[in-house]
Design an enzyme around this catalytic site. Structure first.
Site, short mmCIF file in Angstrom:
data_model
loop_
_atom_site.label_atom_id
_atom_site.label_comp_id
_atom_site.label_asym_id
_atom_site.label_seq_id
_atom_site.Cartn_x
_atom_site.Cartn_y
_atom_site.Cartn_z
N CYS A 11 13.32 15.54 -38.67
CA CYS A 11 14.69 14.40 -39.26
C CYS A 11 14.93 13.46 -38.43
CB CYS A 11 15.72 15.33 -38.81
SG CYS A 11 16.02 17.12 -39.75
N GLY A 13 11.88 11.61 -42.10
CA GLY A 13 12.06 12.54 -43.25
C GLY A 13 12.21 11.82 -44.41
N ASN A 71 18.71 16.91 -35.21
CA ASN A 71 17.15 16.75 -35.30
C ASN A 71 16.83 17.82 -34.32
OD1 ASN A 71 14.99 14.20 -33.90
ND2 ASN A 71 14.47 16.00 -35.41
N GLY A 72 15.74 18.62 -34.88
CA GLY A 72 14.99 19.70 -33.76
C GLY A 72 14.97 20.99 -34.55
N TYR A 123 2.18 10.17 -32.75
CA TYR A 123 2.28 9.76 -34.27
C TYR A 123 3.69 9.73 -34.94
CZ TYR A 123 1.98 11.60 -39.09
OH TYR A 123 2.18 12.00 -40.57
#
Ligand code: SF4
Length: 481
Positions: free
Chosen positions: A20, A46, A120-121, A260
């Site tokens: 996310c 995302g 996010n997570g 990345y």
């Protein structure tokens, strides 16, 4: 994976995937439009769903849908998002059928009023907490781990929302960068390990929060600082109050953000990603030099590191693989097809660059090995004489429990095969992985980073996670989606 009548296939792009990206802004007359723009900048984090919640001071409004930001939002949607504060979310998920129900922000209406949440997570004890809450009568509307936080806040007896929120955060474990919007304030939190990034910016006197600084750049916001691990912020109008109510932990920033996930132009965990990635390539060239004619990146993530490799090895860099940027995560393959179009629809080799050459192929990681094998085959079929695959991270030996989509351990080629076996599997002439020592050197580690997927040593207890996996027999991401 989505299938429509057996035609539509998920692109077999064998990469770890960021789950996310989040963005929030307080007290700005164009809050939902700036959030929309911020989400564009975070789209790489995302692409399966996008959503914005805005507050007009009395009510929280929500618009979300499946697809990329450009697919979900147009002018008419933004007009339905009035108000001076907003939060946005872009999401990646692997389970298609219930994905709209899991799209964020999640908006609930409870006795405390409306609360919208963007996360996010991944919360490693979400399944356990969810079962307890369900036993107590809670009814969940999604299968997302994030909804647990809202149930905990809603059930808390604490007097204020901030106190209830802190109480909920003391119960959850794992990775979270969170934005929570109510009609009159925005709450921001980052877990005590700081797994996922979250930064603070300022634009025209308003506070902005974003997963990466590239979102601040797009709206001409000035970077102020990162939200600290374990920090909880309360933003209202032009004030920002900070507290550290959670037990302190040794930080565990996700090193893969620099390898990345994050954009090279972002400042992440106090360091711009571009020099990290370039240094990864340079150190890789020192660690695994080879006699060759040309360095070729796997686009797009391998490009910056390949520049570093080429500089260090004094070899020319050539774009020997061209990426089609307009391919989504799914595509329609001919029904009777006996050939796999998956990689070819996304990458095409440039024969003039590759034919007769000894090629150093630079990529950031190997997950299952299936895509690397196809790319090596593609380059070989374009006439390359030798292919030397170089990877800017060590072999991935364990799944991520902190919000990254990884396959189960037995599907990870790095966990089940030696480097020589992997080389044979992918069909390269030589294979060289960057060592963990050099990876941590490239990101200026100083003990701050999580590298658990390369070491199998996790910064948090994972027993709860393993328990969930045993119970459900699914990968972590399937559990969370
Ligand atoms: S396990 Fe790997 S992908 Fe997950 S947070 Fe740690 S370094 Fe990042």
């Amino acid at each position: 994976m989505r299938k429509k009548g057996g035609f539509e296939r998920a692109l077999p792009w064998d990469k770890l995937a960021e789950e996310c990206g989040i963005f929030g802004i307080v007290s700005h007359p164009e809050s939902s439009r700036l959030t929309y723009l911020g989400m564009y900048a975070l789209q790489h984090r995302g692409q399966e769903s996008a959503g914005i919640a805005s507050s007009d001071g009395k009510k929280v409004h929500l618009q979300h849908g499946m697809g990329r930001v450009a697919d979900v939002f147009d002018e008419s949607h933004l007009e339905l998002l009035p108000g001076k504060s907003a939060i946005g979310h872009v999401r990646y998920s692997t389970a298609g059928e219930s994905a709209l129900g899991n799209a964020q922000p999640i908006l609930i209406d409870c006795w405390r009023g409306q609360i919208a949440l963007a996360h996010n997570g991944y919360l490693v004890n979400a399944a356990t907490l969810r079962r307890e809450l369900e036993r107590d009568g809670a009814i969940f509307h999604s299968t997302s781990d994030s909804e647990v936080v809202l149930h905990l806040v809603s059930r808390s007896r604490r007097r204020t929302l901030l106190e209830a929120f802190i109480e909920a955060l003391r119960l959850v474990q794992g990775a979270y960068s969170l934005l929570v919007l109510t009609p009159d304030c925005l709450l921001v939190a980052r877990d005590p390990y700081g797994f996922r990034p979250l930064c603070i910016g300022r634009v025209e006197g308003s506070y902005v929060f974003a997963s990466e600084t590239c979102a601040l750049d797009l709206i001409d916001a000035e970077y102020v600082r990162d939200v600290e691990p374990g920090e909880v912020l309360w933003a209202q109008d032009d004030t920002l109050e900070s507290s550290f109510p959670l037990p302190k932990q040794k930080s565990a920033f996700c090193v893969f953000e620099h390898v990345y996930f994050s954009r090279p132009d972002s400042l992440v965990f106090g360091r711009t990603v571009n020099p990290s990635r370039r240094l990864l390539g340079k150190l890789l060239a020192r660690e695994h030099p080879v006699e060759a004619d040309v360095v070729v990146p796997v686009p797009d993530s391998g490009v910056t590191a390949a520049i570093g490799y080429a500089e260090e090895s004094r070899l020319p860099l050539e774009f020997g693989l061209i990426r089609n940027h307009y391919v989504g995560r799914t595509f329609i393959e001919p029904k009777q097809s006996i050939r796999n179009f998956g990689v070819k629809v996304k990458l095409n080799p440039v024969r003039e660059i590759l034919a007769g050459k000894r090629v150093v192929l630079v990529d950031d990681s190997i997950v299952r090995g299936t895509t690397s094998r196809k790319i090596v085959h593609l380059i070989r079929s374009a006439g390359a004489k030798e292919i030397h695959l170089r990877i800017t991270s060590p072999p991935i030996v364990g799944p991520c429990h902190y919000g990254i989509d990884t396959p189960t351990k037995r599907e990870l080629i790095g966990a089940t095969k030696s480097v020589e076996e992997i080389r044979r599997f992918v069909g390269a002439d030589t294979l060289g992985y960057l060592s963990l020592e050099n990876l941590l050197r490239a990101v200026e580690d100083n003990g701050r980073f999580c590298s658990a997927c390369f070491t199998d040593c996790y910064p948090t207890q994972v027993s709860a996670v393993e328990h969930q996996k045993e119970l459900f027999g699914k990968s972590l991401v399937e559990l969370s989606t």
